[in-house]
Design an enzyme around this catalytic site. Structure first.
Site, PDB file in Angstrom:
ATOM      1  N   SER A 196       0.822  -1.209   0.000  1.00 37.04           N
ATOM      2  CA  SER A 196       0.000   0.000   0.000  1.00 37.04           C
ATOM      3  C   SER A 196       0.861   1.266   0.000  1.00 37.04           C
ATOM      4  CB  SER A 196      -0.953  -0.050   1.192  1.00 37.04           C
ATOM      5  OG  SER A 196      -1.894   0.991   1.139  1.00 37.04           O
ATOM      6  N   HIS A 400      -7.604  -5.282  -0.383  1.00 39.01           N
ATOM      7  CA  HIS A 400      -6.395  -4.488  -0.156  1.00 39.01           C
ATOM      8  C   HIS A 400      -5.574  -5.027   1.020  1.00 39.01           C
ATOM      9  CE1 HIS A 400      -4.012  -0.825  -0.538  1.00 39.01           C
ATOM     10  NE2 HIS A 400      -4.066  -0.682   0.768  1.00 39.01           N
TER      11      HIS A 400
END
Length: 551
Positions: A196, A400
């Site tokens: 990320s 994610h």
């Protein structure tokens, strides 16, 4: 709780409560509130206030751990955690272990890479495969709230301390961490894995300080957050239209820190998320609403540990910078406003990061259900990164945070890293072959196709090709074609289940110069040709005689 954080927390609770209400009927059927109360009375109160951090988790799992403080060029003091070696056979202490730096996402910390335990967490898996594992902590998180001059909590200096976004993490933090690793290990190159924001930061580093391309053995981005116009995260969608207003508000009220880790979050997370809690599912929904829904891949049992270490704190500007990316559709530096942009960038808008300066090979791991690094945005990257390789996670609901917390995520890159120091296996160096090689080939060979044989011709320095002119000559005709003139003796038996008598008869009809020798024992099998007690008398004496006659 600080006012800005309270607003964000309220958003989480509203979203989570709405979802929880929808599934409430199912949850109510499976939850026993009495068991939650009983569990506290029955002894869990003793460690209610114990929240295991990354160092404790590593120690409890029996791995060595070190903490290192690193000073950046602009004065921030960052903590790195290190697992210098593993527990698996051959992974113990030793010199010249390849170094690897893992870096976390927004609001996370080095705990991201150990929270699942030795069987699943990336840090342990790498250590057990012989790597010297270093885990960074970005400025402003739980482990890196220090500066040589500024106090993050002092009203007189906190404005200066928190005046950064993820740009500074890439521009200052990562080079400081990398240089420190080289200093401590005498290595000159390392591997990098960023999740990320850790992916965002390394793109900043490699594009603005391209000399760091030369020190990367490999770079792996787990959810490459960069272009963000298609994000589906409710938090970023809600924030992006008012990003400038939020920035002004944080400045006016002097609240520059976003979602710090404190007793409220840790205690609330532990009570709400433990297995016996009647509202444990609300904790899961909070994660899903930020990053995407994947109920099957989230281990609810580790939720208290996740919330003990998450959120780990950040600057409000980190979140605002991402919101700006959602608005602009560009991967660019922080937008300070018209006047400050002119002063800082000599332009009314912030410049894009020059991704074409990134020359090191980058592997991008992505999924279809990532609400933050959306598939449409990831598709932009290949046109920007000249040396990128994409790896798609096939699980339909993979989110994610599944890149670090999923039950079933197989970090396939580890094996290639371990074996080849590369994200992909190396080619065999055929140019090293110096002996003369003759290659017999045909146009109708479906396995060794003519186009592929031509490649081989260009690779082998001392190769001579012999082409079979028969138009329909196939791959197996090299051994079974009827034009074979060499005398062949075939030894066979009636009880051979693999080379069956019926198939041997076909071979007899194909080979014009074949002589068959039948083993007369009724039960003589396929493996008896090598292992039978009487194989010498039944076969080998004859075979040796045939070989002698052929000399």
């Amino acid at each position: 709780m600080r006012r800005f954080d309270f607003v964000i927390f309220t958003i989480f609770v509203i979203f989570g409560a709405t979802t929880f209400a929808v599934i409430g009927e199912d949850v109510a059927a499976t939850v026993n509130a009495e068991s939650f109360t009983d569990s506290l009375v029955d002894g869990q109160t003793e460690d209610l206030l114990h929240f295991p951090n990354v160092v404790e988790m590593i120690q409890e799992n029996g791995y060595p751990v070190e903490s290192h403080e690193v000073q950046t060029e602009d004065g921030y003091l960052l903590t790195m955690h290190r697992i210098p070696y593993g527990k698996a056979p051959g992974a113990g202490p030793g010199p010249n272990k390849p170094a690897i730096l893992l870096h976390h996402g927004l609001l996370l910390s080095s705990a991201s890479f150990v929270v699942l335990g030795p069987e699943k967490s990336l840090a342990y898996l790498l250590a057990d495969r012989g790597y010297d594992v270093w885990m960074g902590n970005a400025r402003g998180n739980t482990w890196s709230r220090k500066h040589i001059k500024w106090d993050p909590d002092n009203p007189l200096t906190r404005g200066q301390f928190w005046n950064f976004s993820w740009h500074e993490i890439g521009f200052y933090d990562l080079p400081a961490l990398i240089d420190y690793i080289f200093l401590k290990t005498d290595q000159t190159k390392l591997h990098y894995v960023g999740h990320s924001q850790g992916a965002t930061a390394v793109l900043v580093l490699l594009s603005l300080k391209p000399q760091y391309n030369d020190v990367m053995k490999s770079v792996h981005l787990l959810s490459a957050v960069s272009f963000m116009s298609h994000t589906q995260s409710p938090l970023l969608i809600a924030l992006s239209p008012t990003a400038n207003v939020v920035e002004l508000a944080t400045t006016v009220v002097g609240n520059f820190e976003f979602a710090p880790s404190d007793l409220f979050w840790q205690l609330g997370g532990k009570l709400a998320c433990m297995d016996a809690s009647p509202i444990q599912e609300l904790c899961a929904q909070t994660i899903f609403l930020i990053a995407g829904y994947d109920s099957e891949q989230l281990n609810r049992t580790i939720l208290p540990t996740i919330f003990a270490n998450t959120p780990a704190g950040a600057s409000s500007k980190q979140l605002i910078h991402y919101a700006q990316e959602v608005n602009s559709g560009r991967f660019c530096q922080y937008d300070h406003g018209l006047i400050e942009n002119l002063m800082k960038y000599n332009s009314i808008s912030p410049p894009e990061y020059p991704l074409d300066k990134i020359t090191t090979k980058i592997s991008v791991h992505h999924s279809d259900n990532d609400w933050i690094a959306a598939p449409e945005d990831v598709k932009i990257l290949p046109s920007k990164l000249p040396n990128m390789e994409a790896f798609h996670v096939s699980l339909e609901k993979f989110t994610h945070v599944d890149f670090i917390w999923a039950i079933d995520y197989d970090h396939g890159l580890i094996e290639n890293l371990m074996k080849y120091n590369s994200i992909s296996p190396p080619e065999y160096p055929l140019d090293k072959i110096t002996t003369k090689i003759s290659v017999h080939h045909s146009d109708n060979d479906w396995i060794a196709a003519p186009e592929d044989v031509k490649i081989l011709l260009s690779k082998l320095l001392n190769m001579e090709a012999f082409h079979v002119s028969l138009e329909k000559f196939t791959h197996v005709d090299f051994i079974w074609a009827i034009d074979i003139t060499t005398k062949i003796s075939v030894h066979h038996s009636d009880n051979d289940w693999i080379a069956a008598p019926e198939d041997v008869k076909i071979l007899l009809s194909k080979l014009p110069n074949m002589e068959a020798f039948h083993v007369s024992l009724e039960k003589f099998t396929h493996v008896d040709f090598i292992w039978a007690i009487d194989v010498k008398e039944l076969l080998y004496n004859l075979l040796i005689e045939q070989i002698g006659n052929a000399n």
